[in-house]
Design a protein around this motif. Structure first.
Motif, mmCIF file in Angstrom:
data_model
loop_
_atom_site.group_PDB
_atom_site.id
_atom_site.type_symbol
_atom_site.label_atom_id
_atom_site.label_comp_id
_atom_site.label_asym_id
_atom_site.label_seq_id
_atom_site.Cartn_x
_atom_site.Cartn_y
_atom_site.Cartn_z
ATOM 1 N N ILE A 159 0.284 -1.162 -0.331
ATOM 2 C CA ILE A 159 0.206 -0.115 0.355
ATOM 3 C C ILE A 159 0.688 1.217 -0.311
ATOM 4 O O ILE A 159 1.106 1.224 0.613
ATOM 5 C CB ILE A 159 -0.906 -0.139 0.767
ATOM 6 N N ASP A 160 0.692 1.850 -1.172
ATOM 7 C CA ASP A 160 1.745 2.999 -1.392
ATOM 8 C C ASP A 160 0.829 4.250 -0.910
ATOM 9 O O ASP A 160 -0.160 4.577 -0.594
ATOM 10 C CB ASP A 160 2.032 3.449 -2.795
ATOM 11 N N TYR A 161 1.875 5.276 -0.659
ATOM 12 C CA TYR A 161 1.199 6.677 -0.336
ATOM 13 C C TYR A 161 0.865 7.005 -1.143
ATOM 14 O O TYR A 161 0.675 7.268 -2.179
ATOM 15 C CB TYR A 161 1.886 8.247 0.099
ATOM 16 N N ALA A 162 -0.527 7.632 -1.088
ATOM 17 C CA ALA A 162 -1.896 7.971 -1.845
ATOM 18 C C ALA A 162 -2.075 7.206 -2.886
ATOM 19 O O ALA A 162 -2.386 7.914 -4.524
ATOM 20 C CB ALA A 162 -1.215 9.502 -2.391
ATOM 21 N N SER A 163 -2.263 5.423 -2.988
ATOM 22 C CA SER A 163 -2.734 4.860 -3.365
ATOM 23 C C SER A 163 -3.784 5.017 -3.166
ATOM 24 O O SER A 163 -4.371 5.182 -2.656
ATOM 25 C CB SER A 163 -2.033 3.913 -3.480
#
Length: 120
Positions: free
Chosen positions: A90-94
């Motif tokens: 889970i990446d940032y701003a995904s």
């Protein structure tokens, strides 16, 4: 995240290497000092998520949250044990999209970015 809240991973890895490694290898058994257990987080996240879905049926909900909460929601709808959550990136701003219909929840996508979604 307890005492790790607001800190960068690289900083934690340098200053607390043993605990950082333990948490990365087994986040169910090991948690940051003062951090919430994944069992408690699961219960809290599932309760709120189910309430939102029930309160706003057939509506789009936009939930902004930390990665562990997103993993918790996905784990909840897939009935996956927390020891499996960290297999999800889970990446940032995904963005993650879960749709509910008469057959229950369906995960449509995980960890996409707005540009990927618009061009797909």
């Amino acid at each position: 995240m307890g005492q790790w809240e607001g800190r960068f991973h690289r900083e934690i890895a340098m200053n607390e290497p043993a605990l950082f490694t333990a948490v990365c290898r087994d986040p169910v058994q090991y948690r940051p000092n003062g951090g919430e257990s994944l069992a408690a987080l699961t219960q809290r996240v599932a309760t709120v998520y189910d309430r939102l879905v029930t309160t706003y049926p057939n509506q789009h909900l936009f939930i902004i949250a930390h990665a562990v909460v997103i993993r918790g929601i996905i784990g909840h709808v897939l009935q996956a044990h927390p020891n499996r959550w960290y297999r999800l990136r889970i990446d940032y701003a995904s963005m993650t999209r879960i749709c509910h219909d008469e057959f229950g929840p369906r995960v449509q996508y995980i960890n996409t970015t707005p540009l990927q979604t618009l061009t797909a």
